[in-house]
Design a protein around this motif. Structure first.
Motif, PDB file in Angstrom:
ATOM      1  N   ILE A  37     -49.273  84.630 -36.588  1.00 17.03           N
ATOM      2  CA  ILE A  37     -50.470  83.592 -36.627  1.00 17.03           C
ATOM      3  C   ILE A  37     -50.745  82.974 -35.232  1.00 17.03           C
ATOM      4  O   ILE A  37     -51.698  82.754 -35.337  1.00 17.03           O
ATOM      5  N   ARG A  38     -49.650  82.544 -34.683  1.00 20.42           N
ATOM      6  CA  ARG A  38     -50.067  82.007 -33.427  1.00 20.42           C
ATOM      7  C   ARG A  38     -50.648  82.769 -32.518  1.00 20.42           C
ATOM      8  O   ARG A  38     -51.540  82.054 -31.850  1.00 20.42           O
ATOM      9  N   ILE A  69     -52.857  85.261 -33.686  1.00 21.45           N
ATOM     10  CA  ILE A  69     -54.375  85.268 -34.201  1.00 21.45           C
ATOM     11  C   ILE A  69     -54.885  83.981 -33.905  1.00 21.45           C
ATOM     12  O   ILE A  69     -56.577  84.066 -33.673  1.00 21.45           O
ATOM     13  N   SER A  70     -54.526  82.865 -33.938  1.00 28.92           N
ATOM     14  CA  SER A  70     -55.176  81.480 -33.630  1.00 28.92           C
ATOM     15  C   SER A  70     -55.877  81.468 -32.384  1.00 28.92           C
ATOM     16  O   SER A  70     -56.658  80.656 -32.112  1.00 28.92           O
ATOM     17  N   TRP A  71     -55.635  82.492 -31.289  1.00 25.10           N
ATOM     18  CA  TRP A  71     -56.210  82.338 -30.316  1.00 25.10           C
ATOM     19  C   TRP A  71     -57.583  82.903 -30.299  1.00 25.10           C
ATOM     20  O   TRP A  71     -58.584  82.752 -29.589  1.00 25.10           O
ATOM     21  N   VAL A  72     -57.738  83.927 -31.223  1.00 23.79           N
ATOM     22  CA  VAL A  72     -58.820  84.683 -31.410  1.00 23.79           C
ATOM     23  C   VAL A  72     -60.359  83.616 -31.514  1.00 23.79           C
ATOM     24  O   VAL A  72     -61.279  83.853 -30.784  1.00 23.79           O
ATOM     25  N   PRO A  73     -60.338  82.704 -32.530  1.00 27.12           N
ATOM     26  CA  PRO A  73     -61.567  81.913 -32.511  1.00 27.12           C
ATOM     27  C   PRO A  73     -61.677  80.958 -31.294  1.00 27.12           C
ATOM     28  O   PRO A  73     -62.713  80.565 -30.989  1.00 27.12           O
ATOM     29  N   PHE A  74     -60.857  81.022 -30.549  1.00 28.54           N
ATOM     30  CA  PHE A  74     -60.745  80.114 -29.545  1.00 28.54           C
ATOM     31  C   PHE A  74     -61.311  80.683 -28.085  1.00 28.54           C
ATOM     32  O   PHE A  74     -62.296  80.428 -27.415  1.00 28.54           O
ATOM     33  N   ASN A  83     -67.355  84.876 -28.987  1.00 26.74           N
ATOM     34  CA  ASN A  83     -68.348  83.762 -29.225  1.00 26.74           C
ATOM     35  C   ASN A  83     -67.380  82.482 -29.780  1.00 26.74           C
ATOM     36  O   ASN A  83     -67.658  81.788 -30.670  1.00 26.74           O
ATOM     37  N   GLY A  84     -66.287  82.544 -28.880  1.00 31.15           N
ATOM     38  CA  GLY A  84     -65.161  81.340 -29.309  1.00 31.15           C
ATOM     39  C   GLY A  84     -65.449  80.352 -28.885  1.00 31.15           C
ATOM     40  O   GLY A  84     -66.776  80.036 -28.130  1.00 31.15           O
ATOM     41  N   LEU A  85     -64.591  79.147 -28.944  1.00 33.99           N
ATOM     42  CA  LEU A  85     -65.011  77.829 -28.605  1.00 33.99           C
ATOM     43  C   LEU A  85     -65.055  77.623 -27.204  1.00 33.99           C
ATOM     44  O   LEU A  85     -66.080  77.072 -26.746  1.00 33.99           O
ATOM     45  N   LEU A  98     -51.197  84.367 -21.415  1.00 28.83           N
ATOM     46  CA  LEU A  98     -51.553  83.142 -22.148  1.00 28.83           C
ATOM     47  C   LEU A  98     -50.538  83.057 -23.591  1.00 28.83           C
ATOM     48  O   LEU A  98     -50.021  81.905 -23.745  1.00 28.83           O
ATOM     49  N   HIS A 148     -47.398  80.669 -24.408  1.00 32.71           N
ATOM     50  CA  HIS A 148     -47.764  79.707 -25.611  1.00 32.71           C
ATOM     51  C   HIS A 148     -46.477  80.072 -26.708  1.00 32.71           C
ATOM     52  O   HIS A 148     -45.862  79.093 -27.127  1.00 32.71           O
ATOM     53  N   PHE A 196     -51.300  93.115 -29.431  1.00 29.55           N
ATOM     54  CA  PHE A 196     -52.463  92.441 -29.938  1.00 29.55           C
ATOM     55  C   PHE A 196     -53.313  91.824 -29.031  1.00 29.55           C
ATOM     56  O   PHE A 196     -54.531  91.964 -29.235  1.00 29.55           O
ATOM     57  N   PHE A 234     -51.871  72.302 -25.942  1.00 33.83           N
ATOM     58  CA  PHE A 234     -51.906  73.705 -26.038  1.00 33.83           C
ATOM     59  C   PHE A 234     -51.065  74.351 -27.094  1.00 33.83           C
ATOM     60  O   PHE A 234     -51.633  75.383 -27.719  1.00 33.83           O
ATOM     61  N   PRO A 292     -54.832  75.770 -30.802  1.00 37.47           N
ATOM     62  CA  PRO A 292     -55.169  77.060 -31.597  1.00 37.47           C
ATOM     63  C   PRO A 292     -55.065  77.153 -33.213  1.00 37.47           C
ATOM     64  O   PRO A 292     -55.719  77.472 -33.715  1.00 37.47           O
ATOM     65  N   LEU A 293     -53.679  76.432 -33.252  1.00 39.18           N
ATOM     66  CA  LEU A 293     -53.368  76.375 -34.818  1.00 39.18           C
ATOM     67  C   LEU A 293     -54.119  75.500 -35.601  1.00 39.18           C
ATOM     68  O   LEU A 293     -54.590  75.908 -36.534  1.00 39.18           O
ATOM     69  N   ILE A 350     -57.341  77.472 -36.551  1.00 35.04           N
ATOM     70  CA  ILE A 350     -57.570  78.509 -37.574  1.00 35.04           C
ATOM     71  C   ILE A 350     -57.235  77.627 -38.844  1.00 35.04           C
ATOM     72  O   ILE A 350     -57.623  78.005 -40.211  1.00 35.04           O
ATOM     73  N   LEU A 400     -60.896  76.688 -39.847  1.00 37.70           N
ATOM     74  CA  LEU A 400     -61.643  77.825 -40.023  1.00 37.70           C
ATOM     75  C   LEU A 400     -61.310  78.694 -41.334  1.00 37.70           C
ATOM     76  O   LEU A 400     -62.225  79.295 -42.056  1.00 37.70           O
ATOM     77  N   LEU A 402     -65.698  84.966 -38.380  1.00 44.65           N
ATOM     78  CA  LEU A 402     -64.052  84.748 -37.898  1.00 44.65           C
ATOM     79  C   LEU A 402     -64.370  83.763 -36.759  1.00 44.65           C
ATOM     80  O   LEU A 402     -63.041  83.127 -36.557  1.00 44.65           O
ATOM     81  N   THR A 403     -65.183  83.032 -36.426  1.00 38.69           N
ATOM     82  CA  THR A 403     -65.408  82.133 -35.383  1.00 38.69           C
ATOM     83  C   THR A 403     -66.329  80.855 -35.867  1.00 38.69           C
ATOM     84  O   THR A 403     -66.980  81.095 -36.935  1.00 38.69           O
ATOM     85  N   TYR A 414     -57.326  83.731 -42.062  1.00 38.27           N
ATOM     86  CA  TYR A 414     -56.875  82.422 -41.645  1.00 38.27           C
ATOM     87  C   TYR A 414     -56.500  81.643 -42.593  1.00 38.27           C
ATOM     88  O   TYR A 414     -55.459  80.839 -42.543  1.00 38.27           O
TER      89      TYR A 414
END
Lengths: 304, 275
Positions: free
Chosen positions: A138-139, A141-146, A150-152, A179, A183, A251, B23, B27-28, B31, B34, B43-44, B241
């Motif tokens: 999960i940790r 995966i949580s980098w994907v939207p960031f 099109n991430g943050l 990274l 993490h 991943f 940091f 990220p946590l 999600i 989201l 997904l974003t 998510y």
């Protein structure tokens, strides 16, 4: 309490008076240590033996055969793919180790020397620990939207006009692998260093200051030497975790990077067990060499 | 360093620490946010409305595979690993404390268990079961694989505890006529209880989240991390998510329960006037 009260007379009558001070019978520690020994024997020693045995077996696309061939080793050691993968793995080890050591040391230093009450120390330490007790997957995966296209981060950078187009290297790259590993693994560096730093006798630092040492000299000549065991333990954790890692590399690099662990995992999924086993033996040797090198510098048993 | 006035060094390091925490949690938290993505969201960011659509989706089995089954397997396995880790580590801690022939090799074996890469454990146990003609299962081979990761932590914690444990308490109990079992059950055990809760917390969470060691040892039924990993390759909706949020909350709940237990033990002690 009542159980104990009933048990007491019987136990006392069992043990004659002169022997009362004797500790439990000498075989007790063996019984107590047995479960640990049996479990590690069955699920650590036997499996490693199985890997070593199978690394000499033969295989085709369907199954594996008992045999004694050194072909698996010849193939893996004679292939440049193995050596470049090894080099890539060592590159990850070096980078992640350096970053986690830097981050881990200063975080631990802050907690140990600048946070004044031990209650606050414990609280802040827990704040650092909690994410490490959640799922690694999960940790990641949580980098994907960031980090994604099109991430943050990309949206923010483009909007601020810092970059003209979204940066592609943020996700699914070696940058992302490093990274994510920092993490995932930096707590393994923070904890042991924090443990050694809080046990440093503060009067040593006072003495150094009284003798005229400046802040840097105190850090370099007093604190860091005393923190070495913690640094060593943290390094063992981080180095072995990165050496054996395959899931983060798979991943976060999106299949664009390689590591020894990933190579083994790929061979497993292709059912090439003897080849995977030969590489696993090579990886194990590498891990043991690294660990022996660190243990030569510090005896961690004294530090527990 | 213990000066009354905060130095520049303090502010720099405090800022560094703050960034580190950001940091860890940043990220946590994305999600978590989201997972409340609207029904048409992706997904974003940006959020396309707010909904519980993806949490509902989680419980429709055909959409995301066997979430309920893998969750209950992981929970059960975590509890089994937790109980075993606490008991075995405690016993081993007592044995190491007393000393026995072969203590040093067993100690090094325990440390090795910590440094042998998890993919090797996975491969090795998978091969050993195959050679022995046994079928791998989450409650047998994966259970053993998880123990090779949780036991070293447990034993090291017990090691640290007993190294700081004054034998004076036990000796006092013996002088008052307690048997060794009584000294253990009424003196040693209550003193080390908070550490045992900590060992249990490690045992459960490390097992509940373990992926690499389960890969080749889980047999035909997936545990939750395997299920989540499978989803990353074929699920492209925020249900991923939602699953992440739910499992993370379970981890948080377990951590909360463990900390609360330790706090309760500490309060009872204060009431009794022991430190």
């Amino acid at each position: 309490m009542s159980v104990a009260a009933e048990a007491a007379p019987a136990a006392v009558s069992d043990a004659p008076a002169p022997k009362r001070r004797r500790r439990a019978p000498p075989f007790a520690p063996y019984l107590q240590a047995m479960p640990l020994g049996l479990i590690l024997g069955a699920f650590l020693l036997l499996p490693i033996a199985a890997i070593v045995i199978v690394s000499f077996w033969d295989y085709d696309s369907v199954q594996i055969y008992p045999a004694f061939v050194t072909l698996n080793y010849a193939e893996t050691l004679g292939s440049w793919v193995t050596w470049s993968t090894l080099l890539n793995t060592l590159k990850f080890v070096a980078i992640v180790w350096a970053i986690t050591l830097f981050v881990g040391f200063w975080v631990a230093y802050f907690l140990a020397f600048h946070v004044r009450t031990s209650k606050m120390q414990t609280l802040l330490f827990l704040v650092c620990t909690v994410p490490f007790l959640t799922s690694n997957i999960i940790r990641m995966i949580s980098w994907v939207p960031f980090l994604g296209r099109n991430g943050l981060l990309n949206s923010a950078l483009v909007e601020a006009g810092i970059v003209p187009a979204p940066l592609e290297f943020l996700l699914f790259s070696e940058f992302a692998v490093v990274l994510a590993m920092v993490h995932l693994y930096s707590l393994f560096m923070v904890t042991p260093i924090f443990n050694t730093l809080v046990r440093i006798d503060r009067s040593l630092i006072e003495a150094a200051r009284d003798a005229g040492a400046n802040g840097f000299q105190i850090l370099w000549n007093v604190i860091i030497p005393l923190a070495k065991p913690g640094i060593a333990i943290g390094s063992i954790f981080v180095i072995t975790l990165v050496l054996g890692d395959f899931i983060t590399v798979r991943f976060m690099s999106g299949g664009q990077s390689a590591s020894m662990g990933l190579m083994i995992a790929n061979q497993i999924s292709l059912l090439q067990y003897p080849a995977a086993a030969a590489n696993a033996v090579a990886l194990l040797v590498l891990v043991l060499i690294m660990m022996a090198a660190i243990l030569r510098i510090v005896d961690i048993r004294k530090e527990l | 360093m213990q000066a009354d006035r905060r130095t520049l060094e303090f502010y720099l390091l405090a800022a560094f620490f703050g960034l580190f925490v950001l940091f860890l949690y940043g990220p946590l938290s994305t999600i978590l946010l989201l997972s409340f993505q609207g029904p048409n969201g992706g997904l974003t960011f940006p959020m396309n409305g707010v909904s519980l659509r993806w949490f509902q989706n989680l419980f429709e089995t055909q959409a995301v595979g066997d979430f309920g089954g893998s969750f209950s397997r992981s929970l059960m396995l975590g509890l089994m690993v937790m109980a075993t880790t606490v008991v075995v580590s405690l016993l081993a801690g007592l044995a190491f404390r007393r000393g026995f022939l072969g203590a040093t090799p067993l100690f090094y074996l325990t440390i090795s268990s910590l440094v042998v890469p998890s993919i090797l454990i996975s491969l090795g146990i998978g091969l050993a079961f195959q050679i022995a003609g046994l079928e791998p299962n989450w409650w047998s081979s994966a259970f053993g694989a998880h123990l090779t990761w949780t036991l070293p932590f447990g034993v090291l914690i017990m090691f640290a505890v007993f190294n700081r444990f004054s034998p004076a308490y036990e000796e006092a109990a013996r002088d008052l006529g307690a048997t060794s079992w009584q000294a253990f059950a009424h003196v040693v055990l209550p003193i080390i209880a908070p550490s045992l809760v900590g060992v249990g917390l490690f045992g459960f969470t490390l097992s509940y989240d373990e992926f690499a060691r389960t890969l080749m040892t889980a047999g035909s039924f997936n545990t939750l991390p395997l299920e989540i990993y499978g989803m990353t390759t074929n699920v492209t909706t925020p249900v991923l998510y939602a699953l992440g949020a739910v499992t993370t909350l379970v981890s948080f709940a377990v951590i909360g329960i463990a900390l609360a237990t330790i706090a309760i033990i500490a309060r009872q002690r204060r009431k009794l006037g022991v430190s």
